[in-house]
Design a protein around this motif. Structure first.
Motif, PDB file in Angstrom:
ATOM      1  N   CYS A 258      34.377 -45.962 -46.428  1.00 54.77           N
ATOM      2  CA  CYS A 258      34.231 -45.465 -44.988  1.00 54.77           C
ATOM      3  C   CYS A 258      34.087 -46.807 -44.104  1.00 54.77           C
ATOM      4  O   CYS A 258      33.329 -47.948 -44.534  1.00 54.77           O
TER       5      CYS A 258
ATOM      6  N   ILE B 223      30.680 -47.996 -42.664  1.00 55.37           N
ATOM      7  CA  ILE B 223      29.717 -48.293 -43.613  1.00 55.37           C
ATOM      8  C   ILE B 223      29.990 -49.775 -43.922  1.00 55.37           C
ATOM      9  O   ILE B 223      29.119 -50.595 -43.869  1.00 55.37           O
TER      10      ILE B 223
ATOM     11  N   SER C 113      29.276 -52.077 -40.945  1.00 55.16           N
ATOM     12  CA  SER C 113      27.870 -52.347 -40.709  1.00 55.16           C
ATOM     13  C   SER C 113      27.311 -53.191 -41.541  1.00 55.16           C
ATOM     14  O   SER C 113      26.312 -53.873 -41.562  1.00 55.16           O
TER      15      SER C 113
ATOM     16  N   GLN D 124      28.784 -43.065 -34.368  1.00 56.20           N
ATOM     17  CA  GLN D 124      29.748 -42.075 -35.167  1.00 56.20           C
ATOM     18  C   GLN D 124      28.505 -41.330 -36.190  1.00 56.20           C
ATOM     19  O   GLN D 124      29.024 -40.279 -36.487  1.00 56.20           O
ATOM     20  N   LYS D 125      27.527 -41.985 -36.881  1.00 60.59           N
ATOM     21  CA  LYS D 125      26.821 -41.281 -37.608  1.00 60.59           C
ATOM     22  C   LYS D 125      26.070 -40.337 -36.879  1.00 60.59           C
ATOM     23  O   LYS D 125      25.621 -39.251 -37.392  1.00 60.59           O
TER      24      LYS D 125
ATOM     25  N   ARG E 196      25.411 -36.076 -37.561  1.00 61.84           N
ATOM     26  CA  ARG E 196      24.153 -35.561 -37.807  1.00 61.84           C
ATOM     27  C   ARG E 196      23.851 -34.358 -36.751  1.00 61.84           C
ATOM     28  O   ARG E 196      23.467 -33.220 -37.088  1.00 61.84           O
TER      29      ARG E 196
ATOM     30  N   LEU F  71      23.372 -35.114 -43.949  1.00 63.04           N
ATOM     31  CA  LEU F  71      23.973 -36.631 -43.623  1.00 63.04           C
ATOM     32  C   LEU F  71      23.693 -37.610 -44.782  1.00 63.04           C
ATOM     33  O   LEU F  71      24.623 -38.213 -45.213  1.00 63.04           O
TER      34      LEU F  71
ATOM     35  N   HIS G  60      26.351 -36.698 -47.430  1.00 61.72           N
ATOM     36  CA  HIS G  60      27.489 -36.989 -47.075  1.00 61.72           C
ATOM     37  C   HIS G  60      28.025 -38.533 -46.950  1.00 61.72           C
ATOM     38  O   HIS G  60      28.815 -39.023 -47.546  1.00 61.72           O
ATOM     39  N   GLU G  61      27.046 -39.019 -46.373  1.00 61.39           N
ATOM     40  CA  GLU G  61      27.096 -40.727 -46.412  1.00 61.39           C
ATOM     41  C   GLU G  61      26.950 -41.206 -47.756  1.00 61.39           C
ATOM     42  O   GLU G  61      27.505 -42.188 -48.338  1.00 61.39           O
TER      43      GLU G  61
ATOM     44  N   LEU H 282      30.365 -41.176 -49.394  1.00 62.70           N
ATOM     45  CA  LEU H 282      31.178 -42.343 -49.374  1.00 62.70           C
ATOM     46  C   LEU H 282      30.803 -43.635 -49.694  1.00 62.70           C
ATOM     47  O   LEU H 282      31.569 -44.178 -50.314  1.00 62.70           O
ATOM     48  N   VAL H 283      29.458 -43.881 -49.804  1.00 64.77           N
ATOM     49  CA  VAL H 283      28.985 -45.192 -50.544  1.00 64.77           C
ATOM     50  C   VAL H 283      29.287 -45.035 -51.979  1.00 64.77           C
ATOM     51  O   VAL H 283      29.771 -46.023 -52.569  1.00 64.77           O
TER      52      VAL H 283
END
Length: 199
Positions: free
Chosen positions: A112, A115, A118, A135-136, A140, A163, A166-167, A170-171
């Motif tokens: 992502c 991410i 960030s 975006q996040k 949500r 959420l 989902h995140e 990605l991580v």
């Protein structure tokens, strides 16, 4: 779907501006934001640094434009995926968002971009932070809306859990090299929805 985030510069992009943003988008995503300087971007875009600064003002504003462009691409991709999958109801829309991750990450091997950014941009007042947070928050809010349409109880709590799944996928895909993370997250989301109380 409604978009959130920072818009690209108010003036329409010139040909040089488009080359700058395209070059920066590739370099920032593939090499990292901190690792890429304006000299490398200008060289890749075949412009001078003066042209880059005239168009975007600063590297920070260019980073914000890159993430806003990536957000637009993600929304278009997700719309296309939903159209192709034709989910029959709100629960299927939620699961289709997870299913779309498999195809998205096949073309986005570094995970992502939001991410990643960030982590690199620690300052909360960085011009790109509203794009990342927005975006996040948008995703949500979409989970909340679909959960409400499906008649679930405690939709805010359900959206929080979706959420996180989902995140987390990605991580895990990027950091733990778990290539099947999207599929695991989709199955976990399906289990979560199957056991969640109705309103």
């Amino acid at each position: 779907m409604e978009r959130t985030g920072v818009e690209e510069p108010a003036k329409p992009l010139t040909a040089a501006g488009e080359r700058i943003l395209t070059a920066a988008s590739t370099l920032f995503y593939e090499q990292g934001i901190r690792a890429v300087g304006v000299d490398a971007i200008a060289m890749a875009a075949e412009v001078t640094k003066k042209t880059l600064y005239d168009r975007f003002g600063s590297k920070d504003r260019l980073i914000a434009a890159y993430l806003d462009r990536r957000n637009r691409v993600w929304h278009a991709f997700l719309d296309e995926q939903l159209e192709r999958r034709r989910p029959g109801g709100p629960e299927e829309v939620i699961l289709a968002v997870f299913a779309a991750l498999t195809d998205w990450l096949a073309e986005s091997r570094r995970g992502c971009g939001f991410i990643n950014a960030s982590v690199e941009l620690a300052a909360p007042d960085h011009p790109a932070m509203p794009v990342i947070v927005g975006q996040k928050q948008w995703l949500r809010a979409e989970f909340v809306a679909q959960a409400r349409l499906a008649g679930f109880a405690e939709v805010e709590e359900l959206a929080d859990r979706l959420l996180l799944l989902h995140e987390g996928a990605l991580v895990s895909f990027r950091v733990a090299a778990m290539e099947h993370a999207p599929e695991v997250a989709e199955r976990a989301a399906a289990d979560l929805l199957a056991g969640w109380p109705r309103g």
